[in-house]
Design a protein around this motif. Sequence first.
Motif, short mmCIF file in Angstrom:
data_model
loop_
_atom_site.label_atom_id
_atom_site.label_comp_id
_atom_site.label_asym_id
_atom_site.label_seq_id
_atom_site.Cartn_x
_atom_site.Cartn_y
_atom_site.Cartn_z
N ALA A 58 -0.74 -10.78 2.64
CA ALA A 58 -2.13 -11.05 2.29
C ALA A 58 -2.74 -9.94 1.46
CB ALA A 58 -2.95 -11.28 3.56
N LEU A 59 -2.24 -8.71 1.62
CA LEU A 59 -2.76 -7.57 0.88
C LEU A 59 -2.17 -7.44 -0.52
CD1 LEU A 59 -2.63 -4.88 3.71
CD2 LEU A 59 -4.71 -5.62 2.53
N THR A 60 -1.02 -8.02 -0.77
CA THR A 60 -0.27 -7.72 -1.99
C THR A 60 0.10 -8.95 -2.82
OG1 THR A 60 1.81 -7.74 -0.73
CG2 THR A 60 0.70 -5.61 -1.01
N GLU A 92 -3.05 2.52 -9.18
CA GLU A 92 -1.59 2.58 -9.20
C GLU A 92 -1.07 2.66 -7.77
OE1 GLU A 92 1.91 5.75 -10.61
OE2 GLU A 92 -0.16 5.97 -11.32
N PHE A 93 0.03 1.96 -7.51
CA PHE A 93 0.69 2.08 -6.22
C PHE A 93 1.51 3.37 -6.19
CE2 PHE A 93 0.18 -2.60 -6.44
CZ PHE A 93 -0.53 -2.77 -5.26
N LEU A 94 1.26 4.19 -5.20
CA LEU A 94 1.98 5.46 -5.05
C LEU A 94 3.14 5.36 -4.08
CD1 LEU A 94 -1.09 7.88 -4.87
CD2 LEU A 94 0.18 7.13 -6.90
N GLU A 95 2.97 4.55 -3.03
CA GLU A 95 4.02 4.37 -2.02
C GLU A 95 3.95 2.95 -1.48
OE1 GLU A 95 5.58 6.44 2.18
OE2 GLU A 95 3.83 7.23 1.13
N VAL A 96 5.10 2.32 -1.40
CA VAL A 96 5.16 0.93 -0.91
C VAL A 96 6.32 0.81 0.07
CG1 VAL A 96 5.47 -1.49 -1.52
CG2 VAL A 96 4.19 0.01 -3.07
N ILE A 97 6.00 0.58 1.32
CA ILE A 97 7.00 0.27 2.34
C ILE A 97 6.60 -1.08 2.93
CG2 ILE A 97 8.13 0.99 4.47
CD1 ILE A 97 7.26 3.84 3.88
N PRO A 98 7.27 -2.17 2.52
CA PRO A 98 6.86 -3.51 2.96
C PRO A 98 6.65 -3.61 4.45
CG PRO A 98 8.56 -3.67 1.29
CD PRO A 98 8.45 -2.20 1.65
N ALA A 99 5.53 -4.24 4.81
CA ALA A 99 5.15 -4.49 6.21
C ALA A 99 4.95 -3.21 7.01
CB ALA A 99 6.18 -5.38 6.91
N ARG A 100 4.81 -2.08 6.31
CA ARG A 100 4.65 -0.81 7.03
C ARG A 100 3.56 0.08 6.42
NH1 ARG A 100 3.65 2.46 10.03
NH2 ARG A 100 4.92 4.00 11.12
N THR A 118 -8.05 7.70 -3.23
CA THR A 118 -6.76 7.20 -2.74
C THR A 118 -6.94 6.44 -1.43
OG1 THR A 118 -5.64 9.10 -3.73
CG2 THR A 118 -4.40 7.83 -2.10
N VAL A 119 -6.34 5.27 -1.37
CA VAL A 119 -6.37 4.42 -0.17
C VAL A 119 -4.97 4.36 0.43
CG1 VAL A 119 -6.78 2.10 0.73
CG2 VAL A 119 -8.25 3.02 -1.07
N THR A 120 -4.88 4.66 1.71
CA THR A 120 -3.62 4.54 2.45
C THR A 120 -3.81 3.52 3.56
OG1 THR A 120 -2.99 6.84 2.01
CG2 THR A 120 -1.91 5.74 3.86
N ILE A 121 -2.91 2.55 3.63
CA ILE A 121 -2.96 1.53 4.67
C ILE A 121 -1.65 1.59 5.45
CG2 ILE A 121 -3.03 -0.94 5.17
CD1 ILE A 121 -4.72 -1.28 2.63
N ARG A 122 -1.76 1.72 6.77
CA ARG A 122 -0.58 1.74 7.63
C ARG A 122 -0.64 0.59 8.61
NH1 ARG A 122 -0.03 6.86 11.11
NH2 ARG A 122 -1.02 5.58 12.71
N LEU A 123 0.47 -0.09 8.81
CA LEU A 123 0.57 -1.21 9.73
C LEU A 123 1.50 -0.84 10.87
CD1 LEU A 123 1.02 -4.03 7.05
CD2 LEU A 123 -1.10 -3.37 8.20
#
Length: 261
Positions: A35-37, A84-92, A110-115
């Motif tokens: 949903a985010l991406t 720009e995306f700096l780090e992408v770990i799917p579902a994480r 900078t926005v960081t989202i952790r799941l």
Amino acid sequence: MNHMANKARAVADLTEGIIVATVEIEAPAERIFEALTTGDEVLRWWGSSDTYRTTEWTGEVRPGGRWRANGVGVDGKPFSVGGEFLEVIPARKLVQTWRPDWDERNTTTTVTIRLDPIEGGTRLTLWHKGFSGHPESCGGHGAGWERVLGWLAGHVTPPAPAQQHFLCRLLPPRATFAHDMDADEAEVMKHHAEYLTGLLHKGVAVVFGPVADPAGAWGVGIFRASGEAQMHALCDADPAILSGRGFRYEVLPMLRAVYRD
């Protein structure tokens, strides 16, 4: 049945220029990440009729990939935000820069989202950094993230199953049971009451208790369940039934339930 609360909360540290927001969502991390991406998904949930609407979202979801969102406010004024995306770990984890066209500073945050998986779903934690020296912008984005995460949670959380109400009669093994139960039967009744109290705390039981019928006391309860199969399963798990001492339930679906919480 109770569902996980999905109320989003955000705290803005105006001195340090950092926002921390969190929400617990009754959905797997994979669903939230999607949903985010995913552009089609973002357009379905990011915005509301009384604030603004996201009308376009594009993104190459990989480190170094660019993203951009366009929208229109309730006043009809267009806006955009990108980065720009700096780090992408799917579902994480997802880390991205954030540069809105409505910010007169014209700077990048900078926005960081952790799941993180939790019992029954996922905890989403968001950090938005880079507002040092700009408390008004920090506070405004903090309130905005509470709204946004609330929209996200509402979008991905599956709807609660439709609930029915049932009137259930627990019939004892004999009409005189309330007056001549032995010690073992009294112990069964203790566990029965504890079981129904647990259902009450979960919001499954609405009310329960013994009825002083002149022909012989019996127990009554009104319960919420998704259907007769679930209601019968709840009755079958009652310690009174499991005791094998001759108790039985009559389960009657209610045509309508009107009550006051």
